[in-house]
Design an enzyme around this catalytic site. Structure first.
Site, PDB file in Angstrom:
ATOM      1  N   GLY A  26       0.836  -1.198   0.000  1.00  0.00           N
ATOM      2  CA  GLY A  26       0.000   0.000   0.000  1.00  0.00           C
ATOM      3  C   GLY A  26       0.868   1.244   0.000  1.00  0.00           C
ATOM      4  CD  GLU A  29       2.240  -0.587   3.520  1.00  0.00           C
ATOM      5  OE1 GLU A  29       1.527  -1.030   2.612  1.00  0.00           O
ATOM      6  OE2 GLU A  29       1.816   0.230   4.376  1.00  0.00           O
ATOM      7  CD  GLU A  48      -4.419  -6.163   3.394  1.00  0.00           C
ATOM      8  OE1 GLU A  48      -5.485  -6.779   3.154  1.00  0.00           O
ATOM      9  OE2 GLU A  48      -4.207  -4.993   3.034  1.00  0.00           O
ATOM     10  CG  HIS A  71      -2.070  -0.446   3.425  1.00  0.00           C
ATOM     11  ND1 HIS A  71      -1.085   0.519   3.375  1.00  0.00           N
ATOM     12  CD2 HIS A  71      -3.189   0.150   2.943  1.00  0.00           C
ATOM     13  CE1 HIS A  71      -1.589   1.629   2.881  1.00  0.00           C
ATOM     14  NE2 HIS A  71      -2.873   1.424   2.616  1.00  0.00           N
ATOM     15  CG  HIS A 278     -15.613 -26.086  19.498  1.00  0.00           C
ATOM     16  ND1 HIS A 278     -15.859 -26.616  18.251  1.00  0.00           N
ATOM     17  CD2 HIS A 278     -15.970 -24.782  19.409  1.00  0.00           C
ATOM     18  CE1 HIS A 278     -16.340 -25.671  17.453  1.00  0.00           C
ATOM     19  NE2 HIS A 278     -16.428 -24.559  18.129  1.00  0.00           N
ATOM     20  N   GLY A 397      -9.068 -22.168  15.143  1.00  0.00           N
ATOM     21  CA  GLY A 397     -10.402 -22.164  14.589  1.00  0.00           C
ATOM     22  C   GLY A 397     -10.780 -21.026  13.678  1.00  0.00           C
TER      23      GLY A 397
END
Length: 532
Positions: A26, A29, A48, A71, A278, A397
């Site tokens: 971006g 950078e 990303e 970014h 879980h 997960g």
């Protein structure tokens, strides 16, 4: 001659072996890419989160930290699901996030990040925005050492975009050896307990693979003739599953987990939190009479465990010492693990039938990546993994991890990876197929398409909720989607076509071939997720 921040950082990346850069560029950078070094490789992720997951796969394949360029605030936000996975799975990543120019930060500029050190917490080991441009190389070097110190994990440095051209001192390379061992007297006491117990068990967690301690775990298990279980929802392998001492995978539900471990008087967990649940269950964590010892390098994990004795230690030196301290046992070993019978061919293509056929064709040295939550139990039962580092999935997960993780892992050593995906999981990061095709990553993607979020539906049925809104998918042409990204693909929906399709996708493709996707339309088994 004056050294710039960029030049000092490039030198640091070379010294630490981080010359493959994963990212999505971006505006904040751009200065980092001035005079891009010819010996560096930039691996573009089209989102990303995929860039972070690919970097994680590369880190797991090389054993070194991987470098990620993100970014500013929005890009970091997109990536956080994968950063969460990397943190929970202890993957060392050095993440550099762009930031607006220092002269603009106080004005809340376009694309500026407010409090960049706080944004990724608590799912990074550390996050900083250096106080001065001149500090950037030294802070990055410190962060690399933090990422690579056990328990390993991601770190983030926010770099204002005008820092790269400022003056800075080069960073001297230095080593940190991060292995450490529990108190010898404590290990001796554990060895004495193992010598007199009646039925010991080991629970293998992802830390065994993360610390390359599999041979040490096998040596200890064989010496004391212990039953061996894998911790619930482990993100990695850690013990050869064809070994006669291996008993299977513990469920992420308190009652069934305690029941599986109830026959043992001493349980030693290695690099595993063990109590990873879980589904809510009011059962106690362990049955009366089961004594727990917990070996792990993370003091925070040792602090929150609800029961047992924790030894804060890295595993390799501790297991090496423990194995020499325990007496060789002549106790009878556990019974052999029961494996399901192969599925008889029928008119429908079932996940179990696919996995049986895959097992027959999967070379023993092939890395297997999985992100098919509906079919993970079937995969564990039907496709045993014996290779150190041979199984990777998300232990935390957050979906969208498996597909790009497989790409990064394949790029690490250019050996073919097989990645088993659910249709729902694949769609979280399907754009990583473009990167696989662009870099000719040797990955075979097998999409088990049951037309929906099957794991969510199964959990809904467990709770008496059926149907669950928003769990139906369908009509997605994965072969056409893959082809649009430049990835060759095949399709099958009948058992008669499965063998030839797997031969093309798995058997016929070598390490020098690029990616291939196999879309398999399978029946939904309408099962219940996890044992009750």
């Amino acid at each position: 001659m004056t050294t710039t921040v960029l030049e000092a950082v490039v030198g640091l990346l070379r010294d630490t072996g981080m010359t493959t850069v994963f990212g999505n560029p971006g505006s904040t950078e751009l200065r980092m890419f001035r005079n891009w070094p010819e010996d560096f490789t930039y691996v573009l992720g089209l989102q990303e989160s995929s860039a972070v997951a690919m970097a994680a796969g590369h880190a797991l394949g090389t054993g070194r930290a991987a470098f990620v360029s993100l970014h500013s605030a929005g890009g970091v936000g997109h990536a956080l699901g994968a950063v969460f996975n990397a943190h929970r799975d202890r993957v060392p990543l050095v993440i550099v996030a762009g930031q607006q120019a220092r002269s603009l930060i106080r004005l809340r500029p376009f694309l500026g990040a407010d409090e960049p050190e706080q944004f990724p917490r608590p799912y990074v080991k550390s996050a900083r925005q250096p106080e001065r441009a001149a500090d950037v190389p030294a802070v990055l070097a410190e962060m690399h050492r933090i990422a690579m110190t056990h328990p390993r994990g991601p770190v983030l440095v926010s770099v204002p975009e005008d820092d790269w051209d400022r003056a800075a001192e080069p960073v001297e390379p230095r080593a940190v050896h991060s292995g450490f061992t529990a108190d010898p007297d404590v290990l001796a006491a554990l060895a004495a307990r193992l010598d007199v117990c009646g039925r010991p068990a080991l629970v293998i967690g992802p830390g065994v693979d993360a610390e390359a301690a599999l041979p040490h775990a096998v040596a200890l298990a064989e010496r004391i003739r212990a039953a061996v279980w894998m911790s619930p929802l482990s993100g990695r392998s850690g013990f050869p599953e064809s070994h006669p001492l291996f008993q299977g995978f513990l469920p992420p539900v308190a009652g069934p987990l305690a029941a599986r471990l109830a026959p043992y008087d001493v349980v030693v967990t290695l690099g595993a939190p063990l109590f990873t649940y879980h589904v809510a269950d009011d059962s106690p964590p362990l049955a009366p009479g089961t004594e727990l010892f917990h070996l792990d390098c993370d003091p925070a994990q040792a602090a929150w465990l609800p029961t047992g004795t924790s030894l804060v230690t890295t595993l390799r030196p501790a297991l090496a010492q423990l194995t020499t301290l325990v007496a060789r046992s002549d106790r009878e070993g556990p019974p052999a693990r029961k494996r399901p019978a192969p599925v008889s061919p029928g008119s429908d293509l079932t996940p179990e039938g696919v996995l049986d056929q895959l097992h027959r064709r999967l070379p023993r040295d092939r890395v297997l990546v999985e992100e098919a939550p509906s079919h993970r139990d079937a995969l564990h039962a039907r496709v045993p993994v014996d290779l150190a580092g041979g199984f990777l999935t998300t232990g935390s997960g957050a979906l969208g991890w498996g597909l790009p993780l497989a790409v990064g892992r394949a790029l690490a050593d250019r050996r073919r990876v097989v990645c088993v995906l659910g249709d729902g999981s694949a769609l979280y990061s399907v754009q990583a197929l473009w990167t696989a095709a662009r870099h000719r990553a040797p990955v075979t993607f097998i999409v088990l398409d049951n037309g929906g979020y099957g794991a969510v539906s199964a959990l809904g049925r467990r709770l008496g909720i059926a149907p669950v809104p928003g769990t139906d998918l369908g009509g997605i042409d994965f072969t056409g989607l893959a082809a649009s990204f430049g990835c060759p693909a095949d399709y099958a929906d009948h058992p008669d076509d499965l063998g030839k399709a797997l031969d093309r996708a798995v058997t016929a493709l070598g390490d020098d071939d690029g990616p291939h996707l196999l879309h398999l339309r399978v029946t939904d088994t309408e099962g219940v997720l996890y044992e009750t």
